[in-house]
Design a protein around this motif. Structure first.
Motif, PDB file in Angstrom:
ATOM      1  N   GLY A  84      65.691 113.546  22.867  1.00 10.68           N
ATOM      2  CA  GLY A  84      67.068 113.490  22.377  1.00 10.68           C
ATOM      3  C   GLY A  84      67.219 114.530  21.282  1.00 10.68           C
ATOM      4  N   SER A  87      64.693 112.807  16.541  1.00 12.06           N
ATOM      5  CA  SER A  87      64.673 112.221  15.199  1.00 12.06           C
ATOM      6  C   SER A  87      63.841 110.949  15.106  1.00 12.06           C
ATOM      7  CB  SER A  87      66.107 111.952  14.715  1.00 12.06           C
ATOM      8  OG  SER A  87      66.757 111.018  15.556  1.00 12.06           O
ATOM      9  N   ASN A  88      63.194 110.590  16.223  1.00 12.23           N
ATOM     10  CA  ASN A  88      62.321 109.419  16.170  1.00 12.23           C
ATOM     11  C   ASN A  88      60.974 109.707  16.832  1.00 12.23           C
ATOM     12  OD1 ASN A  88      62.426 106.632  15.183  1.00 12.23           O
ATOM     13  ND2 ASN A  88      61.909 106.120  17.284  1.00 12.23           N
ATOM     14  N   LEU A 103      69.171 116.606  27.103  1.00 19.20           N
ATOM     15  CA  LEU A 103      70.571 116.629  27.562  1.00 19.20           C
ATOM     16  C   LEU A 103      71.424 117.381  26.535  1.00 19.20           C
ATOM     17  CD1 LEU A 103      70.921 113.001  29.018  1.00 19.20           C
ATOM     18  CD2 LEU A 103      70.135 115.111  30.144  1.00 19.20           C
ATOM     19  N   ALA A 123      75.386 110.844  27.181  1.00 18.07           N
ATOM     20  CA  ALA A 123      74.141 110.555  26.457  1.00 18.07           C
ATOM     21  C   ALA A 123      73.756 111.670  25.488  1.00 18.07           C
ATOM     22  CB  ALA A 123      73.008 110.329  27.456  1.00 18.07           C
ATOM     23  N   PRO A 149      70.508 110.451  12.776  1.00 16.60           N
ATOM     24  CA  PRO A 149      70.582 111.818  13.298  1.00 16.60           C
ATOM     25  C   PRO A 149      70.216 111.971  14.777  1.00 16.60           C
ATOM     26  CG  PRO A 149      68.620 111.553  11.968  1.00 16.60           C
ATOM     27  CD  PRO A 149      69.313 110.240  11.954  1.00 16.60           C
ATOM     28  N   ASN A 151      71.162 111.288  19.203  1.00 18.50           N
ATOM     29  CA  ASN A 151      72.301 111.319  20.118  1.00 18.50           C
ATOM     30  C   ASN A 151      72.411 109.954  20.804  1.00 18.50           C
ATOM     31  OD1 ASN A 151      70.493 111.324  22.282  1.00 18.50           O
ATOM     32  ND2 ASN A 151      70.674 113.521  22.660  1.00 18.50           N
ATOM     33  N   MET A 158      66.350 103.557  21.732  1.00 17.53           N
ATOM     34  CA  MET A 158      65.742 102.946  20.541  1.00 17.53           C
ATOM     35  C   MET A 158      66.539 101.727  20.059  1.00 17.53           C
ATOM     36  SD  MET A 158      63.128 104.787  20.169  1.00 17.53           S
ATOM     37  CE  MET A 158      62.535 103.755  18.821  1.00 17.53           C
ATOM     38  N   GLY A 161      69.727 101.064  14.848  1.00 17.57           N
ATOM     39  CA  GLY A 161      70.543 100.143  14.064  1.00 17.57           C
ATOM     40  C   GLY A 161      70.534 100.459  12.587  1.00 17.57           C
ATOM     41  N   ALA A 162      71.560  99.970  11.922  1.00 18.21           N
ATOM     42  CA  ALA A 162      71.658 100.123  10.469  1.00 18.21           C
ATOM     43  C   ALA A 162      72.764  99.194   9.981  1.00 18.21           C
ATOM     44  CB  ALA A 162      72.001 101.570  10.098  1.00 18.21           C
ATOM     45  N   ARG A 196      64.847  97.863  18.060  1.00 13.88           N
ATOM     46  CA  ARG A 196      64.398  99.233  18.361  1.00 13.88           C
ATOM     47  C   ARG A 196      63.785  99.342  19.758  1.00 13.88           C
ATOM     48  NH1 ARG A 196      67.235  99.065  14.763  1.00 13.88           N
ATOM     49  NH2 ARG A 196      66.812  99.575  12.598  1.00 13.88           N
ATOM     50  N   ALA A 204      63.879 104.695  32.905  1.00 12.65           N
ATOM     51  CA  ALA A 204      65.108 105.366  33.352  1.00 12.65           C
ATOM     52  C   ALA A 204      65.678 106.270  32.250  1.00 12.65           C
ATOM     53  CB  ALA A 204      66.151 104.324  33.742  1.00 12.65           C
ATOM     54  N   ILE A 205      66.546 107.166  32.665  1.00  9.78           N
ATOM     55  CA  ILE A 205      67.169 108.121  31.743  1.00  9.78           C
ATOM     56  C   ILE A 205      68.628 107.721  31.544  1.00  9.78           C
ATOM     57  CG2 ILE A 205      67.945 110.536  31.587  1.00  9.78           C
ATOM     58  CD1 ILE A 205      65.350 111.112  33.301  1.00  9.78           C
ATOM     59  N   GLU A 315      57.145 102.683  14.241  1.00  8.09           N
ATOM     60  CA  GLU A 315      58.433 102.643  14.942  1.00  8.09           C
ATOM     61  C   GLU A 315      58.667 104.003  15.610  1.00  8.09           C
ATOM     62  OE1 GLU A 315      61.853 101.129  12.773  1.00  8.09           O
ATOM     63  OE2 GLU A 315      63.070 102.791  13.502  1.00  8.09           O
ATOM     64  N   PHE A 319      55.070 111.576  20.766  1.00  7.65           N
ATOM     65  CA  PHE A 319      55.660 112.106  21.993  1.00  7.65           C
ATOM     66  C   PHE A 319      54.578 112.430  23.032  1.00  7.65           C
ATOM     67  CE2 PHE A 319      58.729 115.281  23.970  1.00  7.65           C
ATOM     68  CZ  PHE A 319      59.645 114.316  24.343  1.00  7.65           C
TER      69      PHE A 319
HETATM   70  C1  LIG Z   1      66.777 110.733   8.212  1.00  7.35           C
HETATM   71  C2  LIG Z   1      66.676 109.750   9.353  1.00  7.35           C
HETATM   72  C3  LIG Z   1      67.345 108.539   9.273  1.00  7.35           C
HETATM   73  C4  LIG Z   1      67.257 107.617  10.321  1.00  7.35           C
HETATM   74  N1  LIG Z   1      67.922 106.431  10.198  1.00  7.35           N
HETATM   75  C5  LIG Z   1      67.842 105.534  11.195  1.00  7.35           C
HETATM   76  C6  LIG Z   1      68.521 104.267  11.100  1.00  7.35           C
HETATM   77  O1  LIG Z   1      69.216 103.982  10.138  1.00  7.35           O
HETATM   78  N2  LIG Z   1      68.394 103.403  12.136  1.00  7.35           N
HETATM   79  C7  LIG Z   1      67.649 103.687  13.242  1.00  7.35           C
HETATM   80  O2  LIG Z   1      67.578 102.856  14.148  1.00  7.35           O
HETATM   81  N3  LIG Z   1      66.991 104.858  13.362  1.00  7.35           N
HETATM   82  C8  LIG Z   1      67.072 105.782  12.367  1.00  7.35           C
HETATM   83  N4  LIG Z   1      66.397 106.971  12.492  1.00  7.35           N
HETATM   84  C9  LIG Z   1      65.575 107.222  13.685  1.00  7.35           C
HETATM   85  C10 LIG Z   1      66.323 107.926  14.832  1.00  7.35           C
HETATM   86  O3  LIG Z   1      67.392 108.710  14.336  1.00  7.35           O
HETATM   87  C11 LIG Z   1      66.863 106.951  15.884  1.00  7.35           C
HETATM   88  O4  LIG Z   1      65.822 106.214  16.485  1.00  7.35           O
HETATM   89  C12 LIG Z   1      67.662 107.683  16.978  1.00  7.35           C
HETATM   90  O5  LIG Z   1      68.299 106.737  17.794  1.00  7.35           O
HETATM   91  C13 LIG Z   1      66.781 108.567  17.857  1.00  7.35           C
HETATM   92  O6  LIG Z   1      67.637 109.352  18.658  1.00  7.35           O
HETATM   93  P1  LIG Z   1      67.201 110.795  19.175  1.00  7.35           P
HETATM   94  O7  LIG Z   1      68.308 111.310  20.002  1.00  7.35           O
HETATM   95  O8  LIG Z   1      66.769 111.654  18.064  1.00  7.35           O
HETATM   96  O9  LIG Z   1      65.970 110.431  20.102  1.00  7.35           O
HETATM   97  P2  LIG Z   1      64.489 111.091  20.172  1.00  7.35           P
HETATM   98  O10 LIG Z   1      63.830 110.916  18.849  1.00  7.35           O
HETATM   99  O11 LIG Z   1      64.625 112.475  20.699  1.00  7.35           O
HETATM  100  O12 LIG Z   1      63.835 110.176  21.237  1.00  7.35           O
HETATM  101  C14 LIG Z   1      63.551 108.821  20.955  1.00  7.35           C
HETATM  102  C15 LIG Z   1      63.140 108.129  22.260  1.00  7.35           C
HETATM  103  O13 LIG Z   1      64.271 108.092  23.117  1.00  7.35           O
HETATM  104  C16 LIG Z   1      63.954 108.669  24.382  1.00  7.35           C
HETATM  105  N5  LIG Z   1      65.182 109.284  24.882  1.00  7.35           N
HETATM  106  C17 LIG Z   1      65.918 110.278  24.341  1.00  7.35           C
HETATM  107  N6  LIG Z   1      66.993 110.536  25.096  1.00  7.35           N
HETATM  108  C18 LIG Z   1      66.940 109.678  26.144  1.00  7.35           C
HETATM  109  C19 LIG Z   1      67.761 109.450  27.288  1.00  7.35           C
HETATM  110  N7  LIG Z   1      68.877 110.147  27.516  1.00  7.35           N
HETATM  111  N8  LIG Z   1      67.389 108.474  28.151  1.00  7.35           N
HETATM  112  C20 LIG Z   1      66.266 107.745  27.963  1.00  7.35           C
HETATM  113  N9  LIG Z   1      65.448 107.934  26.915  1.00  7.35           N
HETATM  114  C21 LIG Z   1      65.784 108.879  26.015  1.00  7.35           C
HETATM  115  C22 LIG Z   1      62.849 109.666  24.081  1.00  7.35           C
HETATM  116  O14 LIG Z   1      62.073 109.936  25.239  1.00  7.35           O
HETATM  117  C23 LIG Z   1      62.059 108.893  23.046  1.00  7.35           C
HETATM  118  O15 LIG Z   1      61.252 107.936  23.694  1.00  7.35           O
HETATM  119  C24 LIG Z   1      66.484 107.917  11.470  1.00  7.35           C
HETATM  120  C25 LIG Z   1      65.826 109.140  11.555  1.00  7.35           C
HETATM  121  C26 LIG Z   1      65.924 110.056  10.512  1.00  7.35           C
HETATM  122  C27 LIG Z   1      65.222 111.378  10.630  1.00  7.35           C
END
Ligand SMILES: Cc1cc2nc3c(=O)[nH]c(=O)nc-3n(C[C@H](O)[C@H](O)[C@H](O)COP(=O)(O)OP(=O)(O)OC[C@H]3O[C@@H](n4cnc5c(N)ncnc54)[C@H](O)[C@@H]3O)c2cc1C
Length: 327
Positions: A84, A87-88, A103, A123, A149, A151, A158, A161-162, A196, A204-205, A315, A319
């Motif tokens: 995504g 950010s996680n 995406l 997405a 941060p 998508n 994940m 939540g917040a 989470r 699935a995607i 949490e 990767f």
């Molecule tokens: C400064 C900061 C603050 C944050 N605060 C919070 C918070 O308050 N609450 C919280 O819950 N999280 C928080 N996070 C963590 C993170 O932002 C969330 O978990 C977010 O939802 C991850 O989204 P991403 O697009 O970056 O996913 P990624 O980190 O790119 O991927 C996370 C997982 O999702 C999978 N994935 C990505 N896209 C898809 C898709 N289209 N279909 C299926 N699987 C997919 C990836 O394979 C991976 O397993 C924070 C992170 C940072 C850096």
């Protein structure tokens, strides 16, 4: 691919030549709008800013192109990982022996409000943009996503939540693609979600979702609530690159408090540091490697176990790997 190569792809990672074959086979099958490249560095595509390259990296421009990528990778026995906004995740220094799909193409960033207030989102839509567009449309209920941060796809996977709410509170349906390339729509009731976690999206995607706001209001009011959450975040979270909270909160407890009370704020391995601002954040002070971050995760876990008798579970995702293999 020969049977010998197929075995090697599963057991030891694919030899570079096999990825070249995959690339050459797929390139003419996808549209010109789909970006597909070899050895794309992933660190800068993540918020922690560590890690190596993906053997193959693709940004499909359509459902059909995503189907081609999945089917060809499946036929060759290669691993496919979704990225995504990164950010996680922590990307290992050696990179990822697989096809990494993002995406990021504009085609996945739709935001389509309906008459009844529900909104269909792609997405690939950044949560920041979702919040901005929802505020403009006077849709109440998405404010808690302000400042996360990721998508929409990452937030669904994940169940981000917040502020006492999480993603699936506002989800009605998810449109997804199975690894076999089949498109399906699942209602929230048919999905298994928790803290989470969204079981269906382990495989699935997520392609998009139908979201339902709590109610409607004026743009000003929605924006004011988002600004309040944003201020709260700025006061309590570090500014340096990180992957958000590194450990899950144990039931009824706070990982940040346990780490703080174990005297770990400011602990460092290389340029990876337990943030003095928020103990459940590991920040990159400049040139940290994934190995530094992993070593610090190990050290924090060991110390918290010793001082507090609690086993913290990450949490953040490693990767393409399992934490249990490195901790
Ligand atoms: C400064 C900061 C603050 C944050 N605060 C919070 C918070 O308050 N609450 C919280 O819950 N999280 C928080 N996070 C963590 C993170 O932002 C969330 O978990 C977010 O939802 C991850 O989204 P991403 O697009 O970056 O996913 P990624 O980190 O790119 O991927 C996370 C997982 O999702 C999978 N994935 C990505 N896209 C898809 C898709 N289209 N279909 C299926 N699987 C997919 C990836 O394979 C991976 O397993 C924070 C992170 C940072 C850096």
């Amino acid at each position: 691919m020969t049977a010998e190569q197929r075995v090697q792809s599963v057991d030891e990672g694919k030899p570079a030549g096999v990825w070249s074959e995959f690339f050459e086979a797929v390139k003419p099958l996808v549209s010109a709008a789909t970006r597909i490249v070899h050895e794309e560095r992933l660190g800068t595509k993540t918020t922690m800013r560590v890690g190596g390259a993906a053997r193959i990296y693709a940004e499909p421009a359509s459902v059909a192109d995503l189907q081609v990528l999945l089917r060809e990778a499946r036929a060759g026995g290669g691993e496919v990982l979704m990225l995504g906004r990164g950010s996680n995740v922590i990307v290992p220094d050696e990179g990822v022996d697989g096809l990494v799909v993002s995406l990021a193409h504009q085609a996945w960033s739709s935001f389509e409000p309906r008459e009844d207030g529900r909104v269909a989102v792609g997405a690939g839509l950044r949560l920041k943009n979702l919040c901005g567009l929802a505020a403009k449309a006077g849709l109440v209920g998405f404010e808690f996503l302000e400042g996360i941060p990721g998508n929409v796809g990452g937030a669904l996977r994940m169940n981000a939540g917040a502020m006492g709410a999480w993603m699936f509170d506002v989800v009605e349906e998810v449109q997804l693609m199975t690894r076999a390339g089949e498109v399906r729509t699942l209602t929230k009731a048919a999905m298994h979600v928790g803290y989470r976690h969204c079981e269906e999206l382990h495989q699935a995607i997520a392609l998009g979702a139908l979201l339902r706001p709590a109610t409607r209001s004026d743009a000003e009011t929605v924006k004011r609530q988002m600004d309040a959450y944003s201020r709260k975040r700025h006061e309590s979270q570090p500014r340096e690159p990180s992957a958000g909270c590194i450990f899950r909160n144990p039931p009824g407890n706070s990982a940040g408090r346990l780490i703080d009370e174990s005297g770990l704020k400011g602990a460092r391995v290389g340029d990876a540091e337990v943030s003095p601002t928020h103990a459940n954040f590991i920040v990159n002070r400049g040139s940290a490697t994934a190995a530094d971050v992993i070593a610090l995760v190990r050290r924090v876990r060991a110390r918290v176990r010793e001082v507090k008798g609690v086993d913290l579970e990450p949490e953040v995702l490693l990767f393409g790997k399992e934490w249990k293999d490195v901790l």
